[in-house]
Design a protein around this motif. Structure first.
Motif, short mmCIF file in Angstrom:
data_model
loop_
_atom_site.label_atom_id
_atom_site.label_comp_id
_atom_site.label_asym_id
_atom_site.label_seq_id
_atom_site.Cartn_x
_atom_site.Cartn_y
_atom_site.Cartn_z
N ALA A 254 -19.58 -8.15 18.97
CA ALA A 254 -19.89 -8.56 18.03
C ALA A 254 -18.00 -8.34 17.58
CB ALA A 254 -20.71 -7.40 17.40
N ARG A 255 -17.70 -7.15 17.67
CA ARG A 255 -16.38 -6.55 17.24
C ARG A 255 -15.48 -7.73 17.20
NH1 ARG A 255 -15.36 -2.42 19.38
NH2 ARG A 255 -14.39 -2.69 20.54
N LEU A 256 -15.61 -8.35 18.86
CA LEU A 256 -14.94 -9.45 19.71
C LEU A 256 -14.88 -11.07 19.06
CD1 LEU A 256 -14.85 -8.34 23.10
CD2 LEU A 256 -12.83 -8.15 21.93
N LEU A 257 -16.38 -10.95 18.46
CA LEU A 257 -16.74 -12.06 17.37
C LEU A 257 -15.69 -11.87 16.76
CD1 LEU A 257 -18.02 -15.15 17.21
CD2 LEU A 257 -19.72 -13.18 16.63
N ALA A 258 -16.06 -11.33 15.41
CA ALA A 258 -15.59 -10.99 14.81
C ALA A 258 -13.81 -10.79 14.38
CB ALA A 258 -15.49 -9.05 13.70
N GLN A 259 -12.82 -10.51 15.21
CA GLN A 259 -11.86 -10.81 15.26
C GLN A 259 -11.26 -12.52 15.84
OE1 GLN A 259 -10.45 -8.02 18.55
NE2 GLN A 259 -10.81 -6.16 17.03
N SER A 260 -12.51 -12.57 16.33
CA SER A 260 -12.05 -14.55 16.85
C SER A 260 -12.55 -15.55 16.03
CB SER A 260 -12.87 -14.96 17.89
OG SER A 260 -12.94 -13.95 18.72
N VAL A 261 -13.39 -15.18 15.00
CA VAL A 261 -13.88 -15.82 13.56
C VAL A 261 -12.98 -15.52 12.75
CG1 VAL A 261 -15.54 -16.70 14.87
CG2 VAL A 261 -15.83 -14.89 12.64
N GLN A 262 -11.97 -14.82 12.48
CA GLN A 262 -11.05 -13.83 11.42
C GLN A 262 -10.75 -15.82 10.62
OE1 GLN A 262 -8.06 -11.66 12.38
NE2 GLN A 262 -8.19 -10.98 10.24
N VAL A 263 -9.94 -16.35 11.15
CA VAL A 263 -10.61 -17.48 10.42
C VAL A 263 -11.13 -18.25 10.03
CG1 VAL A 263 -7.85 -19.83 10.66
CG2 VAL A 263 -6.68 -18.10 12.29
N GLY A 264 -11.53 -18.76 9.98
CA GLY A 264 -12.50 -18.91 10.15
C GLY A 264 -13.12 -18.65 9.50
N VAL A 265 -13.82 -17.53 8.85
CA VAL A 265 -14.77 -17.00 7.92
C VAL A 265 -13.36 -17.00 6.68
CG1 VAL A 265 -15.64 -14.59 6.95
CG2 VAL A 265 -15.77 -15.90 9.43
N PHE A 266 -12.43 -16.45 6.83
CA PHE A 266 -11.33 -16.85 5.73
C PHE A 266 -11.54 -18.05 5.21
CE2 PHE A 266 -6.93 -17.38 4.06
CZ PHE A 266 -7.01 -16.35 3.22
N ALA A 267 -11.19 -19.66 6.07
CA ALA A 267 -11.43 -20.95 5.33
C ALA A 267 -12.63 -21.41 4.90
CB ALA A 267 -10.18 -21.62 5.85
N GLU A 268 -13.37 -20.53 5.60
CA GLU A 268 -15.26 -21.14 5.53
C GLU A 268 -14.92 -22.56 6.35
OE1 GLU A 268 -16.57 -21.41 1.69
OE2 GLU A 268 -16.51 -18.87 1.95
N MET A 269 -14.45 -22.15 7.46
CA MET A 269 -14.72 -24.05 8.37
C MET A 269 -15.01 -23.18 9.80
SD MET A 269 -10.06 -24.59 7.68
CE MET A 269 -10.68 -26.44 9.41
N VAL A 270 -16.29 -24.00 9.50
CA VAL A 270 -17.71 -23.82 10.35
C VAL A 270 -17.27 -25.08 11.84
CG1 VAL A 270 -20.43 -24.98 10.99
CG2 VAL A 270 -19.52 -24.31 9.10
N SER A 271 -15.89 -25.42 11.96
CA SER A 271 -15.68 -26.26 13.65
C SER A 271 -14.45 -25.31 13.97
CB SER A 271 -15.19 -27.99 12.36
OG SER A 271 -13.95 -27.15 11.74
N VAL A 272 -13.93 -24.25 13.42
CA VAL A 272 -13.27 -23.33 13.69
C VAL A 272 -14.22 -22.26 14.35
CG1 VAL A 272 -11.11 -21.72 13.48
CG2 VAL A 272 -11.63 -23.79 12.00
N MET A 273 -15.48 -21.76 14.29
CA MET A 273 -16.11 -21.26 13.86
C MET A 273 -16.59 -21.35 15.68
SD MET A 273 -17.12 -18.58 11.08
CE MET A 273 -17.20 -19.97 9.84
N SER A 274 -17.18 -22.93 15.56
CA SER A 274 -18.59 -23.59 15.89
C SER A 274 -17.85 -23.25 17.55
CB SER A 274 -18.54 -24.64 16.18
OG SER A 274 -19.30 -24.71 14.53
N PRO A 275 -17.12 -23.42 18.52
CA PRO A 275 -16.80 -22.78 19.25
C PRO A 275 -16.88 -22.24 19.97
CG PRO A 275 -14.78 -24.26 18.41
CD PRO A 275 -16.39 -24.47 17.14
N VAL A 276 -16.68 -20.93 19.86
CA VAL A 276 -16.53 -19.50 19.91
C VAL A 276 -17.95 -19.11 20.01
CG1 VAL A 276 -16.04 -17.07 18.98
CG2 VAL A 276 -14.28 -19.10 18.77
#
Length: 595
Positions: free
Chosen positions: A57-79
């Protein structure tokens, strides 16, 4: 009737009762240990799953940091999709700071706990401060998504507390990872079956071995009971049982023992009288030994105190001389460290300007990323490209590398000087290690008195010599004293100090040759005497060479001094490669006067 008779015999048999109690105890112990082992394994698995799940969960939170900040699903989907490929993970949820679901992905696997109020249940648990939820059929892991706080303006950039800004974090969302317990439950069930089979087999083996061994051990007792029953009256063995028969026999033996004890008491009284006499003789001898021991202890205490005082005085003398030499080095070392710090002080403003230009380029691209329409985004990207070309991004990167290289060089030089100074000033009085003579000579030269070595040229002729087993800190003290004496002898005019190293099969030789004023013939025998010096008041204590002699003597080495008035001085120090106190004299000293 035929069945009751064996049961009566079994009830009266002491051996059978012991075996039944032991077997029952073994069964209870085996079942208890089996249950305890399964409980421990289940607990360890749950703890392991908790640790791995929170890490995921901690690694996932670090990986989707940019996607959550911009609320871009396309950035978070591959992870998220790559995480769902794991066998146990069946659902991933990403929420923003307003606790709204940005992304909710799951596999085809279903879990009984999940319903329409599943997200509401998980949110209630998270608000209670739990990052880990152990449900009936699944695990759920929560972790916050954090982002560094950015500066809001130029005033805050130059006048805010930068260290505090670096440490502040901004909460921008949450991630939740759900993992199924199906695989773990299957593993636990398999473990229960395997453990039960293993415990049953082990229990059967232990009981079988115990019964066999117990029968062999009790065979002499059964023979004894049979013989006692045959030789005594009052009923057969079957009527009284093993315990009753042994009880009557024990009573007879007890009467005979009482008669024997009466005889023993008479013998004991005679023996006690003889023991008292002998004890009195031993007490007198013991008092005499105690008096002698007290006298010996007092003598040893006096000797130990005297030895301790001598060692403390010697250690303080060596350390004082070493600190006096270091005091002369402070000005030179401070100058060197200041020069290296100038690298950093000079490079810092330049680095700040370069980073400000890069920040402008990043802000331009960030502005393009937050545009709502494609047309506005393309226009903003065009402006960002103009800013990048105008500022020259590649040139900025090259300039940053040059500035960082300058800072690293200054830091590296400062660290090296501080490390060498720390190593030199350490008082390793008795610690023996493998010591590099050549490296020590070059390092020690940096700490020679800067008031005099400016007029001296150092010439090194360092040979290929092996490492020497010695106390490195003390040998450094010897080298510093000899070099300081050499450069002080050439203070009046420019001179040369030549340092040469070479070795033979047993020893390493270090030769110091200076072109100074030399030593008069009448003074040569006294140079190693404490407090002997020809220097002016305030320039020397007369302890340096005396301490050198003691250190070389401690290492079973050799010292050769060749000098004459006006002819310079040559000092050769020889150290054994492997220190062995039993193979050579304490110190060999040679003094040669040159005309």
């Amino acid at each position: 009737m035929n069945m009751r008779e064996p049961l009566k015999k079994l009830k009266r048999s002491f051996t059978a009762r012991i075996l039944l109690v032991f077997i029952g105890g073994m069964v209870l112990l085996a079942v208890g240990l089996d249950i305890l082992f399964i409980h421990i394994q289940r607990k360890n698995y749950t703890e392991h799953t908790r640790h791995m799940g929170l890490s995921t969960a901690r690694l996932l939170a670090q990986s989707v940091q940019v996607g959550v900040f911009a609320e871009m699903v396309s950035v978070m989907s591959p992870v998220v999709d790559s995480l769902l490929l794991q066998e146990d993970i069946y659902r991933v949820i990403v929420l923003n700071s307003q606790e709204e679901v940005i992304l909710d992905r799951r596999t085809g696997k279903s879990v009984p706990e999940e319903g329409e109020d599943y997200l509401q249940q998980l949110e209630t648990v998270r608000r209670d401060g739990n990052n880990f939820l152990d449900m009936a059929h699944s695990f759920v892991f929560w972790w916050p998504v954090l982002s560094s706080v950015a500066y809001s303006g130029e005033d805050e950039l130059y006048f805010s507390d930068k260290e505090q800004k670096i440490q502040e974090k901004k909460h921008i969302g949450w991630v939740a990872v759900s993992a199924s317990k199906e695989k773990s439950e299957v593993a636990v069930q398999q473990l229960i079956v395997r453990t039960g089979i293993l415990v049953t087999a082990a229990l059967f083996f232990v009981i079988s071995c115990t019964v066999t061994l117990f029968n062999k051990m009790m065979h002499p007792l059964r023979d004894l009971v049979h013989k006692v029953g045959s030789g005594s009256g009052g009923g057969s063995e079957d009527e009284r049982g093993e315990i009753g028969l042994l009880d009557s026999t024990y009573s007879m033996l007890l009467e005979r023992l009482e008669q024997s004890f009466a005889t023993i008491d008479e013998l004991r009284l005679n023996l006690e009288q003889k023991v008292e006499e002998r004890t009195h003789e031993l007490a007198l001898a013991n008092d005499d030994l105690k008096n002698k021991e007290e006298t010996l202890l007092e003598s040893n205490a006096s000797l130990e105190k005297a030895l301790k005082d001598i060692k403390e005085a010697q250690s303080q003398l060596i350390h004082s001389e070493k600190m006096a030499a270091l005091g002369q080095l402070v000005a030179g070392v401070a100058h060197e460290v200041n020069n290296n710090i100038n690298f950093i002080v000079t490079a810092a403003p330049a680095l700040e300007k370069l980073l400000e230009k890069i920040r402008k380029i990043i802000d331009a691209y960030h502005e393009a990323g937050i545009q709502e329409t494609e047309r506005e985004r393309l226009a903003a990207l065009g402006r960002a490209e103009i800013v990048k070309e105008g500022l020259g991004l590649a040139t900025l990167y090259n300039n940053i590398d040059l500035v960082l290289s300058s800072i690293r060089e200054g830091c590296s030089r400062s660290i090296k000087i501080v490390s060498e100074l720390t190593s030199f000033s350490r008082q390793d009085s008795d610690y023996l290690n493998a010591f590099d003579i050549n490296e020590a000579l070059l390092s020690t030269w940096k700490f020679v008195d800067t008031r005099y070595k400016g007029n001296v040229q150092l010439v090194t002729e360092l040979g290929d010599i092996p490492l020497v087993t010695c106390a490195g800190g003390r040998i450094n003290q010897v080298f510093l004293n000899v070099m300081n004496n050499g450069v002080q002898a050439m203070a009046a005019a420019r001179g040369t100090l030549t340092v040469t190293t070479f070795s033979d099969k047993e020893m390493v030789h270090i030769r110091f040759v200076d072109t100074g004023y030399g030593i008069a013939k009448e003074d040569l025998p006294r140079i190693f005497d404490p407090f002997f010096t020809k220097k002016e008041v305030g320039q020397g204590t007369g302890l340096g060479l005396g301490i050198c002699y003691k250190i070389i003597a401690h290492h079973r080495g050799k010292i050769r001094v060749e000098s004459g008035e006006g002819s310079g001085t040559a000092i050769t120090i020889s150290l054994p490669i492997y220190l062995d106190a039993g193979t050579r004299p304490e110190c060999e000293l040679s003094l040669v006067s040159l005309r």
